[in-house]
Write an enzyme that holds these catalytic residues in place. Sequence first.
Site, PDB file in Angstrom:
ATOM      1  N   TRP A  92      56.367  34.359 -18.496  1.00  0.00           N
ATOM      2  CA  TRP A  92      55.553  34.417 -19.718  1.00  0.00           C
ATOM      3  C   TRP A  92      56.183  35.324 -20.777  1.00  0.00           C
ATOM      4  O   TRP A  92      56.687  36.394 -20.468  1.00  0.00           O
ATOM      5  CB  TRP A  92      54.167  35.011 -19.426  1.00  0.00           C
ATOM      6  CG  TRP A  92      53.289  34.211 -18.495  1.00  0.00           C
ATOM      7  CD1 TRP A  92      52.857  34.608 -17.276  1.00  0.00           C
ATOM      8  CD2 TRP A  92      52.708  32.939 -18.734  1.00  0.00           C
ATOM      9  NE1 TRP A  92      52.041  33.652 -16.734  1.00  0.00           N
ATOM     10  CE2 TRP A  92      51.935  32.618 -17.607  1.00  0.00           C
ATOM     11  CE3 TRP A  92      52.757  32.027 -19.790  1.00  0.00           C
ATOM     12  CZ2 TRP A  92      51.203  31.428 -17.497  1.00  0.00           C
ATOM     13  CZ3 TRP A  92      52.042  30.837 -19.673  1.00  0.00           C
ATOM     14  CH2 TRP A  92      51.288  30.551 -18.545  1.00  0.00           C
ATOM     15  N   LYS A 148      56.306  29.969 -22.165  1.00  0.00           N
ATOM     16  CA  LYS A 148      56.835  30.102 -20.811  1.00  0.00           C
ATOM     17  C   LYS A 148      58.325  29.802 -20.842  1.00  0.00           C
ATOM     18  O   LYS A 148      58.738  28.669 -21.042  1.00  0.00           O
ATOM     19  CB  LYS A 148      56.111  29.149 -19.856  1.00  0.00           C
ATOM     20  CG  LYS A 148      56.010  29.721 -18.463  1.00  0.00           C
ATOM     21  CD  LYS A 148      55.022  28.960 -17.627  1.00  0.00           C
ATOM     22  CE  LYS A 148      54.683  29.765 -16.394  1.00  0.00           C
ATOM     23  NZ  LYS A 148      53.862  29.018 -15.462  1.00  0.00           N
ATOM     24  N   GLU A 179      31.528  32.301 -28.541  1.00  0.00           N
ATOM     25  CA  GLU A 179      30.804  31.952 -27.310  1.00  0.00           C
ATOM     26  C   GLU A 179      30.217  33.183 -26.621  1.00  0.00           C
ATOM     27  O   GLU A 179      29.470  33.077 -25.659  1.00  0.00           O
ATOM     28  CB  GLU A 179      31.766  31.248 -26.326  1.00  0.00           C
ATOM     29  CG  GLU A 179      32.169  29.827 -26.731  1.00  0.00           C
ATOM     30  CD  GLU A 179      33.398  29.782 -27.632  1.00  0.00           C
ATOM     31  OE1 GLU A 179      33.684  30.791 -28.304  1.00  0.00           O
ATOM     32  OE2 GLU A 179      34.059  28.727 -27.674  1.00  0.00           O
ATOM     33  N   THR A 230      32.141  26.782 -33.609  1.00  0.00           N
ATOM     34  CA  THR A 230      33.473  27.373 -33.515  1.00  0.00           C
ATOM     35  C   THR A 230      34.538  26.282 -33.486  1.00  0.00           C
ATOM     36  O   THR A 230      34.344  25.231 -32.872  1.00  0.00           O
ATOM     37  CB  THR A 230      33.626  28.266 -32.258  1.00  0.00           C
ATOM     38  OG1 THR A 230      34.987  28.669 -32.147  1.00  0.00           O
ATOM     39  CG2 THR A 230      33.198  27.577 -30.977  1.00  0.00           C
TER      40      THR A 230
HETATM   41  P1  ADP Z   1      36.117  36.139 -33.238  1.00  0.00           P
HETATM   42  O1  ADP Z   1      37.199  35.756 -34.193  1.00  0.00           O
HETATM   43  O2  ADP Z   1      34.900  36.678 -33.891  1.00  0.00           O
HETATM   44  O3  ADP Z   1      36.576  37.027 -32.151  1.00  0.00           O
HETATM   45  P2  ADP Z   1      36.306  33.380 -32.389  1.00  0.00           P
HETATM   46  O4  ADP Z   1      35.434  32.640 -31.464  1.00  0.00           O
HETATM   47  O5  ADP Z   1      36.611  32.787 -33.712  1.00  0.00           O
HETATM   48  O6  ADP Z   1      35.629  34.792 -32.524  1.00  0.00           O
HETATM   49  O7  ADP Z   1      37.699  33.672 -31.734  1.00  0.00           O
HETATM   50  C1  ADP Z   1      37.767  34.172 -30.439  1.00  0.00           C
HETATM   51  C2  ADP Z   1      39.196  34.305 -30.054  1.00  0.00           C
HETATM   52  O8  ADP Z   1      39.862  35.167 -30.988  1.00  0.00           O
HETATM   53  C3  ADP Z   1      39.390  34.963 -28.729  1.00  0.00           C
HETATM   54  O9  ADP Z   1      39.290  34.044 -27.667  1.00  0.00           O
HETATM   55  C4  ADP Z   1      40.793  35.507 -28.883  1.00  0.00           C
HETATM   56  O10 ADP Z   1      41.764  34.505 -28.663  1.00  0.00           O
HETATM   57  C5  ADP Z   1      40.837  35.928 -30.318  1.00  0.00           C
HETATM   58  N1  ADP Z   1      40.508  37.339 -30.457  1.00  0.00           N
HETATM   59  C6  ADP Z   1      39.336  37.895 -30.785  1.00  0.00           C
HETATM   60  N2  ADP Z   1      39.433  39.223 -30.836  1.00  0.00           N
HETATM   61  C7  ADP Z   1      40.703  39.536 -30.511  1.00  0.00           C
HETATM   62  C8  ADP Z   1      41.450  40.750 -30.371  1.00  0.00           C
HETATM   63  N3  ADP Z   1      40.911  41.931 -30.592  1.00  0.00           N
HETATM   64  N4  ADP Z   1      42.734  40.652 -30.000  1.00  0.00           N
HETATM   65  C9  ADP Z   1      43.321  39.465 -29.778  1.00  0.00           C
HETATM   66  N5  ADP Z   1      42.685  38.292 -29.903  1.00  0.00           N
HETATM   67  C10 ADP Z   1      41.395  38.322 -30.266  1.00  0.00           C
END
Ligand code: ADP
Length: 537
Positions: free
Chosen positions: A441, A436, A328, A185
């Site tokens: 936020w 911020k 992860e 990743t």
């Molecule tokens: P994936 O893209 O398959 O979810 P990644 O490890 O590439 O896996 O990315 C994970 C990150 O993507 C998360 O920590 C989050 O920041 C973002 N993410 C995943 N799903 C969502 C969602 N439904 N809404 C907002 N952010 C998301």
Amino acid sequence: MKGNMMEWGLTIPKLINFAEENFADNTFVSRSADGSLKSYKYGHSLQNSRKIAGFLKNKIGINLTDRVATIAWNDSYHLETYFAAIGMGAVLHTINPRLFPEQLIYIINHAEDKVVFIDPLFLPLIEGVYSKLDHKIPIIVLTEEEISSEVIDNIYSYKDVLASEEIIESWVEIDEDAAASLCYTSGTTGNPKGVLYSHKSTILHTWAASGAIGVNSMSMVLPVVPMFHVNAWGTPYIALMTGIKLLLPGPALDGASLYELIDTEKPDILMGVPTVWLGLLNYLSENDLTLSSVNQVMVGGSAAPYAMIKEFDEKHDVFLTHGWGMTEMSPLGTMMQPTRRLLEMKKDDRYNMQTRQGFPLFGVDIKTVDEENNTLPRDGVANGALKVRGPWIMESYFKSDSKSSDKKGWFDTGDVATIFPDGSMQIVDRAKDVIKSGGEWISSIDLENAAVGYSDVQEACVVGVPHPKWDERPLLLVVADESTLNKEDLLKFLESKVAKWWLPDDIICVSELPHGATGKLLKVELREEYKNHLMEK
Ligand code: ADP
């Protein structure tokens, strides 16, 4: 007193055996690069997997735990290779072809891949980096044509592999905690990091995901999410466990190609990231088409915007199931499935609920914490770092000496979230993206979602940039036609969606936004580019 039940390791070779015994005649459909569609029986394909495993073992010398890499789209060849590698006890390493060459070299060397299977499309990619690899590893091209290369001596075609007389008679017996697959990743800082799934974590995730997605023996699932991205959210394993029909789309993922596929094969469940569905929805609306077979679109990877949820429902009678997870986390963590309570709500309330990332699957504990690691209340107001733990969540990165979880076993997702009293969760930002302003936020995701709801905006990105008074303020970048975009109108539109003090200090029209290998916006680059924008005003 202990229970008296048997020990029966949860392994993928057992899953493959199960599918061979029970779903041999079930079919899946795969589209090749030339656009043609072909139907396959799982039994026949898993027999091919046995041949590939035999070839890997006897001709290439692959042993237990050796890494077998793939760089391929979602198709039958890739699926057969998946089960060959894992079934023989090797570790399947799926590689993202959109990586930059330096990352590709880094990953192949770091994983110590012993062989790479690639789509013919990616032959130039691997030839380009081949001299930089630590070892002259064999390359197997996923084609049934003859193949040769001026750069790579050790090259085979899939045809050679299938023609080989070597065949694995029985799948390996292996410990359930042994490694099964590896996925890198880039969602962290520094070099890409490897996440190493075990047999047990994969089986547990498959059970949970099958139930949460709600597949049944009639389902036909189109995973547009690539098999190199967290195992296409687990769909290959779900298929073997439940016998569902998979529809593997090959490389063409534009709106027109997807519509043609959906219209021909009539899947009921689609899975993919928002960008893909934006392409499909635009194509449908430009051509005045609707989706007839589809009941559910599962969306994850980034937030599903309100406008998309509404359009799927109003125009296509399709429920958008919002999911959240991470590489992860195998990846599924939470999902907003359709429930009676949800479907009985007023439409607007329901769409708002669907923008939440949903409820955790059993097996995923979630909590939010403040900066001192104190657990925050589940009141729908407090937001803080989202932490998770569970049996399909990573403890440490591949080859790392240190644990990534804290002393109590919680993994910090890098996301910022709110948990509501009903147990549902909403991501409000990523820790590194949070803005911020004057100590408060601002959610860049909410602003982006609001902005893409404005008709002239194709894509939106909000970054926090330094500001002389407020420390940081939001800057909105939009992909839109500058000659027609009315910024005042857009601001008024946003004002009806978000708090006034959230409104971006400036709006900039751009022709495109930078995306990383997995399609995520490269906000760090943008923050750097515009860091003086509000300071100079
Ligand atoms: P994936 O893209 O398959 O979810 P990644 O490890 O590439 O896996 O990315 C994970 C990150 O993507 C998360 O920590 C989050 O920041 C973002 N993410 C995943 N799903 C969502 C969602 N439904 N809404 C907002 N952010 C998301």
